[in-house]
Design a protein around this motif. Structure first.
Motif, short mmCIF file in Angstrom:
data_model
loop_
_atom_site.label_atom_id
_atom_site.label_comp_id
_atom_site.label_asym_id
_atom_site.label_seq_id
_atom_site.Cartn_x
_atom_site.Cartn_y
_atom_site.Cartn_z
N SER A 24 0.72 -1.24 -0.16
CA SER A 24 -0.08 -0.20 -0.09
C SER A 24 0.87 1.31 -0.10
CB SER A 24 -0.82 0.04 1.12
OG SER A 24 -0.29 0.15 2.51
N LYS A 25 1.96 1.33 0.68
CA LYS A 25 2.93 2.31 0.83
C LYS A 25 3.85 2.33 -0.39
CE LYS A 25 2.95 2.47 5.80
NZ LYS A 25 3.81 2.15 7.03
N HIS A 26 4.04 1.28 -0.93
CA HIS A 26 5.16 1.32 -2.31
C HIS A 26 6.27 1.56 -1.66
CE1 HIS A 26 1.62 1.21 -4.81
NE2 HIS A 26 1.31 2.28 -4.55
N CYS A 27 6.62 1.05 -0.53
CA CYS A 27 7.97 1.32 0.23
C CYS A 27 7.95 0.33 1.10
CB CYS A 27 7.94 2.74 0.61
SG CYS A 27 9.37 3.14 1.99
N VAL A 28 9.45 -0.14 1.59
CA VAL A 28 9.64 -1.15 2.59
C VAL A 28 11.14 -0.87 3.02
CG1 VAL A 28 10.52 -3.02 1.14
CG2 VAL A 28 9.49 -3.40 3.46
N GLU A 29 11.35 -1.16 4.28
CA GLU A 29 12.66 -1.12 4.94
C GLU A 29 13.42 -2.43 5.02
OE1 GLU A 29 13.16 1.50 8.03
OE2 GLU A 29 12.29 3.22 7.06
N ILE A 30 14.35 -2.71 4.54
CA ILE A 30 15.15 -3.96 4.76
C ILE A 30 16.22 -3.90 5.52
CG2 ILE A 30 14.11 -5.11 2.81
CD1 ILE A 30 16.70 -4.56 1.14
N GLN A 31 16.78 -4.63 6.17
CA GLN A 31 17.92 -4.50 7.13
C GLN A 31 18.68 -6.08 7.20
OE1 GLN A 31 17.13 -2.74 10.81
NE2 GLN A 31 19.38 -2.41 11.22
N ARG A 32 19.99 -5.78 7.14
CA ARG A 32 20.86 -7.00 7.03
C ARG A 32 20.63 -7.55 8.47
NH1 ARG A 32 27.06 -7.37 7.43
NH2 ARG A 32 27.11 -9.71 7.61
N GLN A 33 20.58 -8.76 8.84
CA GLN A 33 20.42 -9.65 10.00
C GLN A 33 21.94 -10.08 10.35
OE1 GLN A 33 17.57 -9.30 12.00
NE2 GLN A 33 17.28 -7.89 10.17
N PRO A 34 21.95 -10.27 11.68
CA PRO A 34 23.53 -10.72 12.10
C PRO A 34 23.72 -11.99 11.45
CG PRO A 34 22.24 -9.92 13.97
CD PRO A 34 21.40 -9.89 12.79
N ASP A 35 22.90 -12.83 11.25
CA ASP A 35 23.25 -14.15 10.43
C ASP A 35 23.27 -14.06 8.96
OD1 ASP A 35 20.48 -13.65 10.42
OD2 ASP A 35 19.92 -15.96 10.46
N ASP A 36 23.17 -13.14 8.20
CA ASP A 36 23.25 -12.60 6.98
C ASP A 36 24.60 -12.58 6.39
OD1 ASP A 36 20.52 -12.90 6.52
OD2 ASP A 36 20.04 -10.74 6.60
N ALA A 37 25.25 -13.48 5.69
CA ALA A 37 26.63 -13.25 5.26
C ALA A 37 26.58 -12.02 4.40
CB ALA A 37 26.84 -14.46 4.12
#
Length: 77
Positions: A24-37
C-alpha cells in the motif's frame, strides 16, 4: 556466497516487499540481520539495483539498512 543462504535472504525480503503494508505504501525497509553473510547482502543489493522502477535509499553509512521504493504505475508503462 552460499546459494542456500542467499535464497533464504531473498525469500525474507520478498515476504517484506509483498506484505500488505509495503504494497500500500510502495515502500519497505530492509535490514541485514546478524546471520546474513556480507557477500549475500551485497549480492542482494546488487540484484535489486538492476530492477527497473526501484529506488534504494541507504539509511545508514554501511548500507545494512535500506529503504526500497517503487512506482507501480511506471512499471506498467
Amino acid at each position: 556466497m552460499s546459494e542456500k543462504t542467499y535464497q533464504a535472504l531473498v525469500e525474507r525480503v520478498k515476504r517484506k516487499i509483498g506484505s500488505p503494508a509495503a504494497q500500500s505504501k510502495h515502500c519497505v525497509e530492509i535490514q541485514r540481520q546478524p546471520d546474513d553473510a556480507a557477500e549475500d547482502w551485497a549480492q542482494l543489493l546488487a540484484d535489486l539495483g538492476t530492477v527497473e522502477n526501484v529506488t534504494m535509499i541507504p539509511l545508514d553509512d554501511t548500507a545494512e539498512h535500506v529503504r526500497l521504493r517503487w512506482n507501480p504505475e511506471e512499471s506498467m508503462a
